[in-house]
Design a protein around this motif. Structure first.
Motif, PDB file in Angstrom:
ATOM      1  N   TYR A  48       0.818  -1.208   0.000  1.00 19.75           N
ATOM      2  CA  TYR A  48       0.000   0.000   0.000  1.00 19.75           C
ATOM      3  C   TYR A  48       0.854   1.259   0.000  1.00 19.75           C
ATOM      4  O   TYR A  48       1.854   1.352   0.696  1.00 19.75           O
ATOM      5  N   PHE A  91       0.203   5.741  -0.169  1.00 23.25           N
ATOM      6  CA  PHE A  91      -0.805   6.772   0.060  1.00 23.25           C
ATOM      7  C   PHE A  91      -0.210   8.144  -0.235  1.00 23.25           C
ATOM      8  O   PHE A  91       0.974   8.366  -0.012  1.00 23.25           O
ATOM      9  N   TYR A  97      -1.125  12.123   0.983  1.00 26.60           N
ATOM     10  CA  TYR A  97      -1.910  13.009   1.822  1.00 26.60           C
ATOM     11  C   TYR A  97      -1.472  14.447   1.574  1.00 26.60           C
ATOM     12  O   TYR A  97      -0.346  14.708   1.185  1.00 26.60           O
ATOM     13  N   GLN A 153      -1.415  18.102   3.867  1.00 25.64           N
ATOM     14  CA  GLN A 153      -1.567  18.633   5.221  1.00 25.64           C
ATOM     15  C   GLN A 153      -1.787  20.126   5.151  1.00 25.64           C
ATOM     16  O   GLN A 153      -0.951  20.865   4.632  1.00 25.64           O
ATOM     17  N   LEU A 177      -4.427  15.883   8.171  1.00 26.42           N
ATOM     18  CA  LEU A 177      -4.032  15.184   6.949  1.00 26.42           C
ATOM     19  C   LEU A 177      -5.270  14.669   6.232  1.00 26.42           C
ATOM     20  O   LEU A 177      -6.126  14.031   6.844  1.00 26.42           O
ATOM     21  N   LEU A 199      -6.538  12.421   2.826  1.00 26.96           N
ATOM     22  CA  LEU A 199      -6.082  11.444   1.843  1.00 26.96           C
ATOM     23  C   LEU A 199      -6.478  11.895   0.440  1.00 26.96           C
ATOM     24  O   LEU A 199      -7.645  12.202   0.180  1.00 26.96           O
ATOM     25  N   TYR A 245      -4.799   6.577  -2.958  1.00 24.83           N
ATOM     26  CA  TYR A 245      -4.024   5.492  -2.419  1.00 24.83           C
ATOM     27  C   TYR A 245      -3.970   4.362  -3.435  1.00 24.83           C
ATOM     28  O   TYR A 245      -4.711   4.333  -4.421  1.00 24.83           O
ATOM     29  N   LYS A 258      -9.430   6.603  -5.252  1.00 23.27           N
ATOM     30  CA  LYS A 258      -9.543   7.966  -4.749  1.00 23.27           C
ATOM     31  C   LYS A 258      -9.677   7.982  -3.236  1.00 23.27           C
ATOM     32  O   LYS A 258     -10.268   7.092  -2.631  1.00 23.27           O
ATOM     33  N   PHE A 262       2.456  14.598   1.787  1.00 21.28           N
ATOM     34  CA  PHE A 262       3.143  13.453   2.389  1.00 21.28           C
ATOM     35  C   PHE A 262       2.756  12.173   1.676  1.00 21.28           C
ATOM     36  O   PHE A 262       1.582  11.926   1.400  1.00 21.28           O
ATOM     37  N   SER A 287       2.436   1.166   3.612  1.00 19.77           N
ATOM     38  CA  SER A 287       2.155   0.194   4.666  1.00 19.77           C
ATOM     39  C   SER A 287       1.996  -1.180   4.045  1.00 19.77           C
ATOM     40  O   SER A 287       1.812  -1.317   2.834  1.00 19.77           O
ATOM     41  N   ASP A 322      -1.387  -1.989   9.326  1.00 21.94           N
ATOM     42  CA  ASP A 322      -1.891  -0.635   9.462  1.00 21.94           C
ATOM     43  C   ASP A 322      -0.878   0.403   9.870  1.00 21.94           C
ATOM     44  O   ASP A 322      -1.203   1.571   9.873  1.00 21.94           O
ATOM     45  N   THR A 323       0.311   0.042  10.251  1.00 21.10           N
ATOM     46  CA  THR A 323       1.288   1.068  10.563  1.00 21.10           C
ATOM     47  C   THR A 323       1.757   1.688   9.265  1.00 21.10           C
ATOM     48  O   THR A 323       2.330   1.009   8.418  1.00 21.10           O
ATOM     49  N   GLN A 324       1.478   2.960   9.104  1.00 23.41           N
ATOM     50  CA  GLN A 324       1.909   3.659   7.906  1.00 23.41           C
ATOM     51  C   GLN A 324       3.222   4.373   8.189  1.00 23.41           C
ATOM     52  O   GLN A 324       3.389   4.990   9.240  1.00 23.41           O
ATOM     53  N   PHE A 328       5.779   7.272   6.906  1.00 21.52           N
ATOM     54  CA  PHE A 328       5.661   8.501   6.138  1.00 21.52           C
ATOM     55  C   PHE A 328       7.004   8.988   5.617  1.00 21.52           C
ATOM     56  O   PHE A 328       8.034   8.859   6.284  1.00 21.52           O
ATOM     57  N   GLY A 329       6.948   9.590   4.455  1.00 23.28           N
ATOM     58  CA  GLY A 329       8.104  10.296   3.925  1.00 23.28           C
ATOM     59  C   GLY A 329       8.242  11.656   4.594  1.00 23.28           C
ATOM     60  O   GLY A 329       7.398  12.059   5.380  1.00 23.28           O
ATOM     61  N   PHE A 369      -4.804   4.855  16.301  1.00 20.28           N
ATOM     62  CA  PHE A 369      -3.378   5.145  16.175  1.00 20.28           C
ATOM     63  C   PHE A 369      -3.066   6.541  16.709  1.00 20.28           C
ATOM     64  O   PHE A 369      -3.911   7.430  16.674  1.00 20.28           O
ATOM     65  N   TYR A 428       0.147   9.306  16.009  1.00 24.14           N
ATOM     66  CA  TYR A 428       1.364   9.659  15.295  1.00 24.14           C
ATOM     67  C   TYR A 428       1.867  10.992  15.835  1.00 24.14           C
ATOM     68  O   TYR A 428       1.078  11.822  16.301  1.00 24.14           O
ATOM     69  N   LEU A 452       5.282  12.248   9.554  1.00 24.92           N
ATOM     70  CA  LEU A 452       4.684  11.685  10.760  1.00 24.92           C
ATOM     71  C   LEU A 452       5.421  10.412  11.167  1.00 24.92           C
ATOM     72  O   LEU A 452       5.826   9.623  10.323  1.00 24.92           O
ATOM     73  N   PHE A 512       5.066   6.979  13.672  1.00 20.72           N
ATOM     74  CA  PHE A 512       4.150   6.136  14.422  1.00 20.72           C
ATOM     75  C   PHE A 512       4.548   6.090  15.896  1.00 20.72           C
ATOM     76  O   PHE A 512       5.726   5.911  16.230  1.00 20.72           O
ATOM     77  N   LYS A 541      -0.500   1.968  18.683  1.00 26.20           N
ATOM     78  CA  LYS A 541      -1.792   1.622  18.088  1.00 26.20           C
ATOM     79  C   LYS A 541      -2.561   0.681  19.006  1.00 26.20           C
ATOM     80  O   LYS A 541      -1.967  -0.060  19.806  1.00 26.20           O
ATOM     81  N   ARG A 546      -8.946   3.563  11.876  1.00 31.56           N
ATOM     82  CA  ARG A 546      -9.232   2.756  10.697  1.00 31.56           C
ATOM     83  C   ARG A 546     -10.297   1.746  11.104  1.00 31.56           C
ATOM     84  O   ARG A 546     -10.254   1.193  12.196  1.00 31.56           O
ATOM     85  N   GLN A 586      -8.598  -0.094   4.479  1.00 34.32           N
ATOM     86  CA  GLN A 586      -7.173   0.158   4.655  1.00 34.32           C
ATOM     87  C   GLN A 586      -6.877   1.630   4.953  1.00 34.32           C
ATOM     88  O   GLN A 586      -5.843   1.981   5.453  1.00 34.32           O
ATOM     89  N   PHE A 625      -7.480  10.816   9.790  1.00 30.88           N
ATOM     90  CA  PHE A 625      -6.723  11.540  10.808  1.00 30.88           C
ATOM     91  C   PHE A 625      -7.552  12.659  11.423  1.00 30.88           C
ATOM     92  O   PHE A 625      -8.413  13.258  10.763  1.00 30.88           O
ATOM     93  N   GLY A 626      -7.247  12.949  12.677  1.00 28.42           N
ATOM     94  CA  GLY A 626      -7.771  14.149  13.308  1.00 28.42           C
ATOM     95  C   GLY A 626      -7.007  15.366  12.827  1.00 28.42           C
ATOM     96  O   GLY A 626      -6.067  15.266  12.032  1.00 28.42           O
TER      97      GLY A 626
END
Lengths: 114, 113
Positions: free
Chosen positions: A31, A33, A35, A37, A43, A45, A48, A57, A90, A94, A101-103, A105-106, B34, B36, B44, B46, B49, B94, B99, B103-104
């Protein structure tokens, strides 16, 4: 080095120009993604991808195009940039598995559209 | 639709004091939650979670979060704040079967010396 990289880190462009933001990951994650910001929005989306040649989308896709011909790359193109697309972008990746589910990020690309 | 609310734009705390950053969520099924953290000019990272199991989840840098199903909350906590904890914190949710993370809007934590 392993990880997720984005280029360029900073970009200034003009309204109406086409801009492509690059994202590359070395983990072979399925996966990826994109985003954006923005202050007050957190953030959001944009698009993805679940695998090469599979994209979908997100919340705010209008004005953006993505492709994923290779697992490791996920470029984001603004076909005709607008001032409202000034933002920090960003990329994340994942994998489905033990660390589900842990993404990751760049570092982000700060885009300014004049 | 799934959503997350972070009611505080900013939290101020003195170094050495406990800190709490609040998050509430809304999903139709079981949530994956989660936290972050974002340091200036960085992506961001992690922190922790909650998937299932113990309601108290421990994460990186001494942070923990408490899942409360009845209050639909997932507050981030740390017993003793450090100046270096000053950053922007994001809660995300999530839903099982999806998938995508939602985010807040983020909470800025300022820890004063």
């Amino acid at each position: 080095d392993a990880g997720i990289t984005q280029s360029p880190r900073y970009k200034i462009t003009e309204t109406g120009r086409q801009v492509t933001l690059m994202c590359h990951q070395t983990w072979s994650h399925s996966y990826m993604f994109w985003y954006r910001q923005d202050l007050g929005h957190g953030l959001r989306l944009i698009y993805y991808s679940a695998a090469a040649d599979i994209t979908d989308k997100g919340e705010v896709p209008d004005g953006y195009v993505v492709s994923r011909s290779k697992t490791e790359n996920f470029p984001l193109t603004l076909e005709s940039a607008t001032r409202s697309q000034t933002s920090v972008y960003f990329c994340a990746s994942s994998e489905i598995g033990d660390s589900v589910d842990t993404q990751y990020f760049g570092p982000g690309t700060r885009l300014t559209v004049l | 639709a799934q959503s997350v609310a972070q009611p505080e734009d900013q939290v101020n705390v003195a170094e050495g004091n406990p800190l709490t950053v609040k998050c509430t969520y809304s999903v139709s099924g079981n949530p994956y939650l989660f936290w972050y953290v974002q340091y200036p000019n960085r992506g961001l990272q992690f922190l922790l979670k909650y998937i299932t199991g113990d309601n108290l989840v421990k994460g990186s840098y001494g942070f923990e979060a408490e899942f409360n199903k009845s209050q639909t909350s997932f507050h981030l906590k740390k017993p003793s704040a450090l100046v270096s904890d000053s950053a922007l914190y994001f809660c995300a949710v999530r839903e099982l079967g999806f998938q995508k993370l939602v985010f807040g809007t983020g909470t800025r934590l300022l820890v004063s010396p």
